[in-house]
Design a protein around this motif. Structure first.
Motif, PDB file in Angstrom:
ATOM      1  N   CYS A  25      14.760   8.913 -12.754  1.00 57.30           N
ATOM      2  CA  CYS A  25      16.186   8.735 -12.442  1.00 57.30           C
ATOM      3  C   CYS A  25      16.447   7.601 -11.456  1.00 57.30           C
ATOM      4  O   CYS A  25      17.573   7.454 -10.972  1.00 57.30           O
ATOM      5  CB  CYS A  25      16.769  10.046 -11.907  1.00 57.30           C
ATOM      6  N   THR A  27      17.489   4.090 -10.157  1.00 54.86           N
ATOM      7  CA  THR A  27      18.481   3.164 -10.715  1.00 54.86           C
ATOM      8  C   THR A  27      18.519   1.837  -9.953  1.00 54.86           C
ATOM      9  O   THR A  27      18.126   0.800 -10.477  1.00 54.86           O
ATOM     10  CB  THR A  27      19.871   3.811 -10.707  1.00 54.86           C
ATOM     11  N   SER A 110      28.272   4.602  -4.705  1.00 55.36           N
ATOM     12  CA  SER A 110      27.231   4.882  -5.694  1.00 55.36           C
ATOM     13  C   SER A 110      25.973   4.062  -5.426  1.00 55.36           C
ATOM     14  O   SER A 110      24.851   4.542  -5.630  1.00 55.36           O
ATOM     15  CB  SER A 110      27.748   4.591  -7.110  1.00 55.36           C
ATOM     16  N   SER A 113      24.213   5.555  -2.329  1.00 61.29           N
ATOM     17  CA  SER A 113      23.601   6.822  -2.696  1.00 61.29           C
ATOM     18  C   SER A 113      22.346   6.610  -3.539  1.00 61.29           C
ATOM     19  O   SER A 113      21.310   7.257  -3.317  1.00 61.29           O
ATOM     20  CB  SER A 113      24.611   7.676  -3.471  1.00 61.29           C
ATOM     21  N   SER A 114      22.414   5.693  -4.502  1.00 66.91           N
ATOM     22  CA  SER A 114      21.245   5.459  -5.355  1.00 66.91           C
ATOM     23  C   SER A 114      20.112   4.807  -4.574  1.00 66.91           C
ATOM     24  O   SER A 114      18.935   5.086  -4.815  1.00 66.91           O
ATOM     25  CB  SER A 114      21.628   4.607  -6.558  1.00 66.91           C
ATOM     26  N   HIS A 117      18.401   7.582  -2.692  1.00 72.41           N
ATOM     27  CA  HIS A 117      17.581   8.386  -3.611  1.00 72.41           C
ATOM     28  C   HIS A 117      16.297   7.651  -3.980  1.00 72.41           C
ATOM     29  O   HIS A 117      15.193   8.221  -3.935  1.00 72.41           O
ATOM     30  CB  HIS A 117      18.386   8.705  -4.878  1.00 72.41           C
ATOM     31  N   ASP A 118      16.421   6.380  -4.350  1.00 75.24           N
ATOM     32  CA  ASP A 118      15.260   5.627  -4.812  1.00 75.24           C
ATOM     33  C   ASP A 118      14.250   5.391  -3.693  1.00 75.24           C
ATOM     34  O   ASP A 118      13.032   5.470  -3.911  1.00 75.24           O
ATOM     35  CB  ASP A 118      15.702   4.289  -5.398  1.00 75.24           C
TER      36      ASP A 118
END
Length: 452
Positions: A25, A27, A110, A113-114, A117-118
């Motif tokens: 997931c 991105t 976004s 946030s990505s 996460h990454d």
């Protein structure tokens, strides 16, 4: 080789499945998965997480990870976290370019946030210990006999000097703010990776036309002697550039070997962590200055376009191009760029005696010759030092390098060196000190000093 594999407790199936799902997931930093070392690590975990992976596949996947680590170690990067950080910070990506061009409070939620996460996913992925990878393989079906024959890599082997801007702590959710700040300050791709670059022309190998210089000349401002006023002016102007204030184009002219070029290069050593970059443009490529300016205009960093040893015989395309970008072209100079040039001639363009024989055109001809130098906002003069100043430079360099010497015995050699090398200059002083540094104490006159 290892003989025991039961001391560490591997992650359970749910933890492994969660990590693999997070990897899929990714991105914003999806490009990092293409890094050979990271890709090999992902393949190994995917093989360990599969229900029907054969022992041969597990073995080959583990060997692939070891090979990737070995390759990274040979390049001075022995750890997988280092490999991940290199890709995150220094490879061109849309996320990096967007972060570089926008203030933190304007970045899309976004994207932030990505990134979080990454980065967290990469941190967990690269934190897996080598022994645990082997344990995961055994749990997935690798025999103990095979595991005993496979090596466990050393995470710190082959690690070269770490870029001071890099920190493993960036590979976490909390590291997202630091990563975005890094891009805003240092840019992305080539400009983030390399403090300096040289224009070589656009090609398949160099799509921007720039060859990066990751390890520039390490000379420091603190190592330089004399010319304090000139150096101070240059430093202050560069600080204004870094602060986003109006800065001047500067011509450094004077006698050969007086440290004009070295002074500009020393700025990079002292200020590259503050976002300063130098783009060196050879004299023959000055016609590419408009292209270079258009590239730098889009970057968040601050740039010195450095043209060394300016000298023109007559009006030529390179001469005209430099005049235009300094002042006179339709396109404004980028606010994040200044031009620093060095020359052994105050007026840059060589004059011929015949030009003064035509009284009709003499004034126009000379004004045209002088007009390039006049377009630099500041001109700094570096005159050859006196012999006493030369001796001061020699002794300062000897002391800074911790070289023991008897000056009364060494001074005649230092004076003779200037005769054989046609004058006094900081360059000649440095060359003399280089020679002395390689000699024994007896050659420096130290044998005449009685030990107490």
């Amino acid at each position: 080789m290892i003989t025991k594999t039961k001391e560490a407790e591997p992650m359970d199936n749910r933890e492994l499945w969660t990590l693999l799902t997070d990897v899929e997931c990714m991105t914003a930093l999806r490009h990092v998965k293409k890094n050979p070392a990271i890709a090999a690590l992902i393949r190994l975990l995917a093989a360990c997480g599969s229900d029907n992976t054969s022992p041969d596949v597990l073995r080959e996947a583990y060997i692939g990870v070891y090979d990737a680590w070995l390759s990274a170690a040979a390049k001075g990067r022995g750890g997988f976290a280092r490999e991940a950080l290199e890709s995150v910070l220094f490879e061109e990506s849309a996320a990096a370019m967007l972060c570089a061009g926008m203030e933190a409070d304007r970045l899309p939620y976004s994207l932030v946030s990505s990134l979080a996460h990454d980065l967290d996913t990469l941190g967990r992925l690269t934190a897996i210990e080598p022994a645990m990878c082997l344990l995961l393989c055994q749990r997935a079906g690798m025999t103990g006999e095979t595991a005993a024959r496979l090596p466990v890599w050393e995470p710190t082997l082959g690690v070269g000097q770490l870029d001071p801007r890099m920190d493993v702590g960036m590979l976490s959710r909390e590291g997202a703010k630091r990563v975005t700040a890094f891009f805003r300050k240092h840019g992305s791709g080539l400009f983030a990776r390399c403090p300096g670059s040289t224009w070589v022309g656009v090609s398949e190998r160099y799509p921007l036309g720039l060859r990066g210089i990751r390890e520039p000349d390490p000379i420091r401002l603190e190592d330089m002697v004399l010319y304090e006023r000139e150096r101070g002016t240059l430093v202050e102007n560069t600080k204004r550039l870094l602060a986003g204030r109006q800065a001047c184009n500067i011509l450094l002219y004077g006698d050969k070997g007086t440290g004009k070029s070295a002074t500009v290069k020393a700025l990079l050593t002292n200020m590259w962590l503050d976002g300063l970059r130098i783009v060196e443009v050879p004299l023959a490529h000055l016609t590419n200055l408009p292209t270079i300016f258009s590239i730098l205009r889009e970057q968040p960093g601050k740039f010195i376009v450095f043209v060394d040893d300016l000298a023109f015989n007559d009006s030529c395309p390179e001469y005209t191009a430099l005049k235009t970008v300094l002042e006179g072209g339709l396109e404004a100079r980028p606010a994040n760029v200044v031009v620093y040039a060095t020359s052994n001639r105050r007026n840059i363009v060589r004059q011929r005696f015949s030009e003064r024989q035509d009284d009709v055109n003499e004034r126009d001809t000379l004004e045209e010759k002088f007009s390039l130098a006049d377009r630099f906002d500041l001109r700094l003069t570096f005159l050859a030092p006196t012999q006493d100043e030369y001796f001061t430079i020699v002794r300062t360099l000897l002391d800074s390098r911790g070289i023991e010497y008897d000056w009364e015995a060494l001074m005649p050699r230092a004076r003779a060196w200037t005769v054989s090398h046609n004058g006094c200059s900081p360059r000649i002083a440095r060359q003399f000190v280089d020679l002395i540094e390689g000699e024994g104490k007896e050659d420096r006159g130290m044998d005449s000093i009685q030990e107490e």
